[in-house]
Scaffold this active site. Structure first.
Site, PDB file in Angstrom:
ATOM      1  N   ASN A 154       0.867  -1.180   0.000  1.00  0.00           N
ATOM      2  CA  ASN A 154       0.000   0.000   0.000  1.00  0.00           C
ATOM      3  C   ASN A 154       0.907   1.235   0.000  1.00  0.00           C
ATOM      4  OD1 ASN A 154      -1.804   2.046   0.528  1.00  0.00           O
ATOM      5  ND2 ASN A 154      -2.232   1.418   2.636  1.00  0.00           N
ATOM      6  N   LYS A 189       0.100   4.189  -0.235  1.00  0.00           N
ATOM      7  CA  LYS A 189      -0.592   5.349   0.363  1.00  0.00           C
ATOM      8  C   LYS A 189      -0.460   6.560  -0.576  1.00  0.00           C
ATOM      9  CE  LYS A 189       0.278   3.432   4.879  1.00  0.00           C
ATOM     10  NZ  LYS A 189       0.037   3.615   6.288  1.00  0.00           N
ATOM     11  N   GLU A 214      -7.051   4.251   7.626  1.00  0.00           N
ATOM     12  CA  GLU A 214      -6.923   5.687   7.311  1.00  0.00           C
ATOM     13  C   GLU A 214      -8.184   6.187   6.599  1.00  0.00           C
ATOM     14  OE1 GLU A 214      -3.075   5.367   5.448  1.00  0.00           O
ATOM     15  OE2 GLU A 214      -2.249   4.827   7.402  1.00  0.00           O
TER      16      GLU A 214
HETATM   17  C1  PEP Z   1      -0.769   0.027   6.061  1.00  0.00           C
HETATM   18  O1  PEP Z   1      -0.873   1.222   5.830  1.00  0.00           O
HETATM   19  O2  PEP Z   1      -1.611  -0.754   5.626  1.00  0.00           O
HETATM   20  C2  PEP Z   1       0.358  -0.422   6.860  1.00  0.00           C
HETATM   21  C3  PEP Z   1       0.338  -1.631   7.324  1.00  0.00           C
HETATM   22  O3  PEP Z   1       1.358   0.503   7.072  1.00  0.00           O
HETATM   23  P1  PEP Z   1       2.813   0.194   7.734  1.00  0.00           P
HETATM   24  O4  PEP Z   1       3.348  -1.063   7.101  1.00  0.00           O
HETATM   25  O5  PEP Z   1       3.625   1.399   7.397  1.00  0.00           O
HETATM   26  O6  PEP Z   1       2.590   0.010   9.189  1.00  0.00           O
END
Ligand code: PEP
Length: 265
Positions: free
Chosen positions: A13, A15, A107
């Site tokens: 992801n 983001k 989120e």
């Molecule tokens: C996510 O945003 O789905 C996630 C797991 O982020 P991170 O790996 O940065 O904790």
């Protein structure tokens, strides 16, 4: 090494990182490396999930590499087919480029007001369009510390994943992402995550029967890196990872390499 009939999934992801140019250049960097790693592997699937505006750019890189074990996913979509929904993208639009879509990420739930009912509508829309929904659930820090994880998870499974047909139940992927572990560097323990994931499997089984529960792929997400992925994957109930921060770095390739080493490919 573990043996499982369920194909492992490592989804990245990205983001809100990498616009079209940067996304294409990062994809050009990692896709050939990923390709070498997963070349002979039949039990792992990598899914790259860039921002919506960068999907086409990454699609082009993937199309040129043409590797069946590396796919494209979106980070979100709306459940309506088309119309006056400014700023949204529809399931049909996503399906033109992608095989998967992440839904109900914490989120989205926290900053954009998504709830289980909306996530459920989105999951149904995704399935109608032949997209693989990766439905995110997970408790927050307060709920975790108050010992409410079990109830929260049970309720999210019941409501976000309601009313699938027998045909659909096997096409869904769940990502268990404890919110307190996302982006904090404070990953859950494999034992802790494994216990919650076993509960998720049990709840899904109560809704759709033991065979659906057995087939269901459940990923762990929350501060996964190449240093801890192996610990999660040895757990019999954990079928892969949804990776945030580490997915926009070359470490993502290392995560996939460790996955294959752990599942014995
Ligand atoms: C996510 O945003 O789905 C996630 C797991 O982020 P991170 O790996 O940065 O904790």
């Amino acid at each position: 090494m573990k043996t499982s009939s369920r194909t492992a999934i490592i989804a990245g992801n990205w983001k809100m990182n990498y616009g079209p140019k940067e996304a294409a250049s990062f994809a050009q960097e990692i896709v050939p490396e990923l390709g070498k790693v997963v070349h002979h592997a039949h039990h792992v699937l990598c899914i790259l999930c860039p921002p919506a505006i960068s999907l086409a750019a990454v699609r082009d890189v993937l199309a040129a590499a043409a590797h069946p074990h590396i796919e494209l996913g979106a980070q979100n979509m709306y459940f309506e087919e088309k119309g006056a929904f400014t700023g949204e993208i529809s399931p049909g639009m996503v399906r033109e480029l992608c095989n998967s879509v992440i839904l109900g990420h914490s989120e989205r739930r926290t900053y954009f007001g998504e709830n289980d009912a909306m996530v459920n509508k989105k999951a149904h829309a995704a399935l109608r369009h032949g997209l693989r929904p990766i439905v995110c659930i997970g408790e927050n820090e307060h709920e975790h510390e108050a010992g409410q994880t079990k109830q929260i998870i049970h309720s999210q499974v019941r409501h976000s994943l309601a009313n699938f047909t027998a045909d659909q139940v096997n096409k869904v992927v769940i990502a268990y992402e404890p919110i307190w572990a996302i982006g904090t560097g404070n990953a859950a323990t494999a034992e802790g995550a494994g216990k919650v994931i076993a509960l998720i499997r049990q709840s899904y089984g109560e809704m759709y029967g033991p065979e659906a529960a057995q087939t269901l792929r459940i990923l762990y997400g929350g501060s996964v890196t190449s240093s801890n992925i192996g610990e999660f994957l040895v757990h019999p109930d954990i079928d892969g990872a949804l990776v945030g921060g580490a997915s926009i770095k070359p470490d993502f390739v290392e995560i996939v390499r460790k996955t294959l080493a752990t599942i014995g490919q």
